[in-house]
Design a protein around this motif. Structure first.
Motif, PDB file in Angstrom:
ATOM      1  N   GLU A 104       0.821  -1.123   0.038  1.00  0.00           N
ATOM      2  CA  GLU A 104       0.008   0.052   0.149  1.00  0.00           C
ATOM      3  C   GLU A 104       0.981   1.196   0.022  1.00  0.00           C
ATOM      4  O   GLU A 104       1.784   1.041   0.498  1.00  0.00           O
ATOM      5  CB  GLU A 104      -0.887   0.069   1.427  1.00  0.00           C
ATOM      6  CG  GLU A 104      -1.720  -1.245   1.582  1.00  0.00           C
ATOM      7  CD  GLU A 104      -2.057  -1.399   2.955  1.00  0.00           C
ATOM      8  OE1 GLU A 104      -1.912  -0.528   3.609  1.00  0.00           O
ATOM      9  OE2 GLU A 104      -2.466  -2.388   3.191  1.00  0.00           O
ATOM     10  N   ALA A 107       0.503   5.169   9.160  1.00  0.00           N
ATOM     11  CA  ALA A 107      -0.629   4.676   8.377  1.00  0.00           C
ATOM     12  C   ALA A 107      -1.023   3.240   8.647  1.00  0.00           C
ATOM     13  O   ALA A 107      -2.079   2.989   8.238  1.00  0.00           O
ATOM     14  CB  ALA A 107      -0.139   5.049   6.957  1.00  0.00           C
ATOM     15  N   VAL A 132      -3.560   4.334  11.733  1.00  0.00           N
ATOM     16  CA  VAL A 132      -4.810   4.894  11.478  1.00  0.00           C
ATOM     17  C   VAL A 132      -4.507   5.570  10.046  1.00  0.00           C
ATOM     18  O   VAL A 132      -3.673   5.829   9.744  1.00  0.00           O
ATOM     19  CB  VAL A 132      -5.007   6.058  12.592  1.00  0.00           C
ATOM     20  CG1 VAL A 132      -4.186   6.878  12.638  1.00  0.00           C
ATOM     21  CG2 VAL A 132      -6.513   6.415  12.350  1.00  0.00           C
ATOM     22  N   ASP A 133      -5.769   5.591   9.362  1.00  0.00           N
ATOM     23  CA  ASP A 133      -5.712   6.065   8.096  1.00  0.00           C
ATOM     24  C   ASP A 133      -5.178   7.724   8.172  1.00  0.00           C
ATOM     25  O   ASP A 133      -5.858   8.399   8.817  1.00  0.00           O
ATOM     26  CB  ASP A 133      -7.110   6.126   7.533  1.00  0.00           C
ATOM     27  CG  ASP A 133      -7.376   6.581   6.116  1.00  0.00           C
ATOM     28  OD1 ASP A 133      -6.399   7.380   5.607  1.00  0.00           O
ATOM     29  OD2 ASP A 133      -8.273   6.729   5.605  1.00  0.00           O
ATOM     30  N   ARG A 171       0.161  12.422  11.186  1.00  0.00           N
ATOM     31  CA  ARG A 171      -0.171  12.551   9.906  1.00  0.00           C
ATOM     32  C   ARG A 171       1.004  12.689   9.241  1.00  0.00           C
ATOM     33  O   ARG A 171       1.133  12.345   7.967  1.00  0.00           O
ATOM     34  CB  ARG A 171      -1.148  13.541   9.525  1.00  0.00           C
ATOM     35  CG  ARG A 171      -1.559  13.983   8.512  1.00  0.00           C
ATOM     36  CD  ARG A 171      -2.624  14.971   8.042  1.00  0.00           C
ATOM     37  NE  ARG A 171      -2.711  15.218   6.580  1.00  0.00           N
ATOM     38  CZ  ARG A 171      -3.909  14.847   6.152  1.00  0.00           C
ATOM     39  NH1 ARG A 171      -5.031  14.554   6.855  1.00  0.00           N
ATOM     40  NH2 ARG A 171      -4.120  15.011   4.805  1.00  0.00           N
ATOM     41  N   HIS A 227     -11.472   7.834  14.727  1.00  0.00           N
ATOM     42  CA  HIS A 227     -10.442   6.784  14.269  1.00  0.00           C
ATOM     43  C   HIS A 227     -10.805   5.217  14.730  1.00  0.00           C
ATOM     44  O   HIS A 227      -9.938   4.726  15.545  1.00  0.00           O
ATOM     45  CB  HIS A 227      -9.135   7.335  14.813  1.00  0.00           C
ATOM     46  CG  HIS A 227      -8.457   8.662  14.551  1.00  0.00           C
ATOM     47  ND1 HIS A 227      -8.398   9.451  15.893  1.00  0.00           N
ATOM     48  CD2 HIS A 227      -8.366   9.473  13.672  1.00  0.00           C
ATOM     49  CE1 HIS A 227      -7.999  10.549  15.442  1.00  0.00           C
ATOM     50  NE2 HIS A 227      -8.117  10.729  14.128  1.00  0.00           N
ATOM     51  N   SER A 276     -10.609   2.409  13.721  1.00  0.00           N
ATOM     52  CA  SER A 276      -9.983   1.206  13.174  1.00  0.00           C
ATOM     53  C   SER A 276      -8.485   1.395  13.859  1.00  0.00           C
ATOM     54  O   SER A 276      -7.657   0.609  13.170  1.00  0.00           O
ATOM     55  CB  SER A 276      -9.874   1.024  11.687  1.00  0.00           C
ATOM     56  OG  SER A 276      -9.595   1.984  11.183  1.00  0.00           O
TER      57      SER A 276
END
Length: 163
Positions: free
Chosen positions: A10, A60, A63-64, A106, A131, A133
């Motif tokens: 990814e 990442a 968390v996205d 981030r 958040h 997930s």
């Protein structure tokens, strides 16, 4: 996107149809799988960019990054004579700060001075509602940690992590 080594990943770069050389010049991060191990990889035009991108890849996994707002800045510093050790220590410092202060990050800014790394992490407190997930990183390994500069001048920094 797949790597020449056959591993899937990814990443933090969107495919745009540009030629491979131009795409490679963009700072980016990736997740790799080697057997049961997860590897974070950062690529950049400088060693600092590669370390910033490796840190972004690490976060990442937690968390996205699109869900993380920049509300806080945290300073981090570490020192090591070998670049592989410095990368592992940098990522461990980030994991420790995320766990101790319940933060998610981030983006990053890194400056190196010889064997010392001075970094800034930008993010916010972890919020399970925003958040949902989020997961924890349990460790960062020095095994298979690699830092190198390719013939094209781009830097790569990669390290195994345990989720």
């Amino acid at each position: 996107m797949s790597l020449a080594s056959g591993h899937t990943n990814e990443g933090g770069v969107m495919e745009t149809g540009q030629v491979a050389a131009a795409r490679e010049a963009v700072p980016r991060w990736e997740h790799l799988t080697r057997g049961t191990e997860r590897v974070v990889r950062g690529r950049g035009r400088s060693l600092e960019e590669a370390f910033e991108q490796a840190a972004a890849a690490l976060c990442a996994l937690v968390v996205d990054p699109a869900l993380v707002e920049v509300r806080e800045e945290v300073e981090l510093a570490c020192e090591a004579t070998a670049p592989e050790r410095l990368l592992a220590d940098w990522l461990r410092a980030i994991v420790h700060k995320m766990a101790a202060r319940r933060l998610c990050f981030r983006c990053f800014a890194v400056r190196m001075d010889g064997t010392r790394l001075f970094g800034h992490a930008f993010g916010e407190p972890l919020d399970r509602e925003r958040h949902p997930s989020a997961r924890d990183v349990r460790g960062v390994s020095l095994v298979e940690t690699r830092v190198f500069q390719d013939a094209d001048g781009l830097w790569t920094a990669e390290c195994e992590v345990e989720l």
